[in-house]
Motif scaffolding. Sequence first.
Motif, PDB file in Angstrom:
ATOM      1  N   GLU A 100      -4.246   3.716  -9.961  1.00 21.69           N
ATOM      2  CA  GLU A 100      -5.171   3.230  -9.033  1.00 21.69           C
ATOM      3  C   GLU A 100      -5.434   1.729  -9.806  1.00 21.69           C
ATOM      4  O   GLU A 100      -5.872   2.088 -10.841  1.00 21.69           O
ATOM      5  N   GLY A 101      -5.377   0.679  -9.221  1.00 16.18           N
ATOM      6  CA  GLY A 101      -5.844  -0.605  -9.719  1.00 16.18           C
ATOM      7  C   GLY A 101      -7.311  -0.521 -10.235  1.00 16.18           C
ATOM      8  O   GLY A 101      -8.314  -0.442  -9.749  1.00 16.18           O
TER       9      GLY A 101
ATOM     10  N   PRO B 236       0.845  -1.229  -0.055  1.00 17.66           N
ATOM     11  CA  PRO B 236       0.068  -0.101   0.073  1.00 17.66           C
ATOM     12  C   PRO B 236       0.611   1.226  -0.053  1.00 17.66           C
ATOM     13  O   PRO B 236       0.663   2.285  -0.729  1.00 17.66           O
ATOM     14  N   GLU B 237       1.973   1.331   0.752  1.00 16.46           N
ATOM     15  CA  GLU B 237       2.717   2.630   1.029  1.00 16.46           C
ATOM     16  C   GLU B 237       3.492   2.912  -0.503  1.00 16.46           C
ATOM     17  O   GLU B 237       3.482   3.990  -1.097  1.00 16.46           O
ATOM     18  N   LYS B 238       3.949   1.726  -0.839  1.00 18.09           N
ATOM     19  CA  LYS B 238       4.774   1.799  -2.242  1.00 18.09           C
ATOM     20  C   LYS B 238       3.668   2.065  -3.420  1.00 18.09           C
ATOM     21  O   LYS B 238       4.284   3.034  -4.280  1.00 18.09           O
TER      22      LYS B 238
ATOM     23  N   GLU C  87       3.483   5.953  -3.429  1.00 16.99           N
ATOM     24  CA  GLU C  87       4.733   6.485  -4.176  1.00 16.99           C
ATOM     25  C   GLU C  87       4.888   6.254  -5.322  1.00 16.99           C
ATOM     26  O   GLU C  87       5.133   7.379  -6.170  1.00 16.99           O
ATOM     27  N   LEU C  88       4.406   5.224  -6.007  1.00  9.78           N
ATOM     28  CA  LEU C  88       4.586   4.961  -7.558  1.00  9.78           C
ATOM     29  C   LEU C  88       3.583   5.852  -8.082  1.00  9.78           C
ATOM     30  O   LEU C  88       3.960   6.292  -9.249  1.00  9.78           O
ATOM     31  N   ARG C  89       2.381   5.754  -7.847  1.00  6.63           N
ATOM     32  CA  ARG C  89       1.263   6.787  -8.412  1.00  6.63           C
ATOM     33  C   ARG C  89       1.830   8.169  -8.370  1.00  6.63           C
ATOM     34  O   ARG C  89       1.322   8.883  -9.263  1.00  6.63           O
ATOM     35  N   VAL C  90       2.287   8.586  -7.463  1.00  5.54           N
ATOM     36  CA  VAL C  90       2.901   9.889  -7.265  1.00  5.54           C
ATOM     37  C   VAL C  90       4.062  10.455  -8.288  1.00  5.54           C
ATOM     38  O   VAL C  90       4.099  11.303  -8.788  1.00  5.54           O
ATOM     39  N   GLN C  91       4.922   9.389  -8.137  1.00  2.05           N
ATOM     40  CA  GLN C  91       6.174   9.624  -9.245  1.00  2.05           C
ATOM     41  C   GLN C  91       6.037   9.224 -10.645  1.00  2.05           C
ATOM     42  O   GLN C  91       6.614   9.839 -11.290  1.00  2.05           O
ATOM     43  N   TYR C  92       4.963   8.634 -10.888  1.00  3.31           N
ATOM     44  CA  TYR C  92       4.905   8.028 -12.189  1.00  3.31           C
ATOM     45  C   TYR C  92       3.473   8.197 -12.771  1.00  3.31           C
ATOM     46  O   TYR C  92       2.517   7.735 -12.567  1.00  3.31           O
TER      47      TYR C  92
ATOM     48  N   TRP D  37      -3.295  -2.729  -5.320  1.00  2.00           N
ATOM     49  CA  TRP D  37      -3.068  -3.144  -6.739  1.00  2.00           C
ATOM     50  C   TRP D  37      -2.947  -1.776  -7.537  1.00  2.00           C
ATOM     51  O   TRP D  37      -3.519  -0.873  -7.220  1.00  2.00           O
ATOM     52  N   ASN D  38      -1.932  -1.801  -8.531  1.00  2.00           N
ATOM     53  CA  ASN D  38      -1.967  -0.792  -9.406  1.00  2.00           C
ATOM     54  C   ASN D  38      -2.082  -1.081 -10.777  1.00  2.00           C
ATOM     55  O   ASN D  38      -1.617  -2.379 -11.043  1.00  2.00           O
TER      56      ASN D  38
END
Length: 118
Positions: A69-70, A54-56, A59-64, A78-79
């Motif tokens: 969201e899944g 969940p935390e990662k 971070e990934l959604r903010v960065q890329y 899920w992403n």
Amino acid sequence: MNIEVFRDYCLSKKYATESFPFDKKTLVFKVAGKMFALLGLDQQPSTVNLKCDPEKSIELRVQYNDVIEGFHMNKKHWNTIIIEGDLPTHFIKELIDYSYNLVVNGLTKKTQSELGFI
């Protein structure tokens, strides 16, 4: 990354299987009966769902921009990844590895042992 490369990489993982349990448009990859990746075959651009901490995930959604969201999944775990976007192939493979490892680590110790993971 195209869908053939994605599929081949997922199937290269130990004990990975593929199936169409939901419909003929969603290819699901599992290890020990647990999902670690879903590939939408009719999406343009091609997208996949990968399990994530969940935390990662946040971070990934903010960065890329190509990580969101899944779609149709538990958005906490899920992403959705646009694989034919700007993300490099090696990074997408790292995300596949991460998802696969989360699932393997979530298996019972008995199952992990039976499959030779520990």
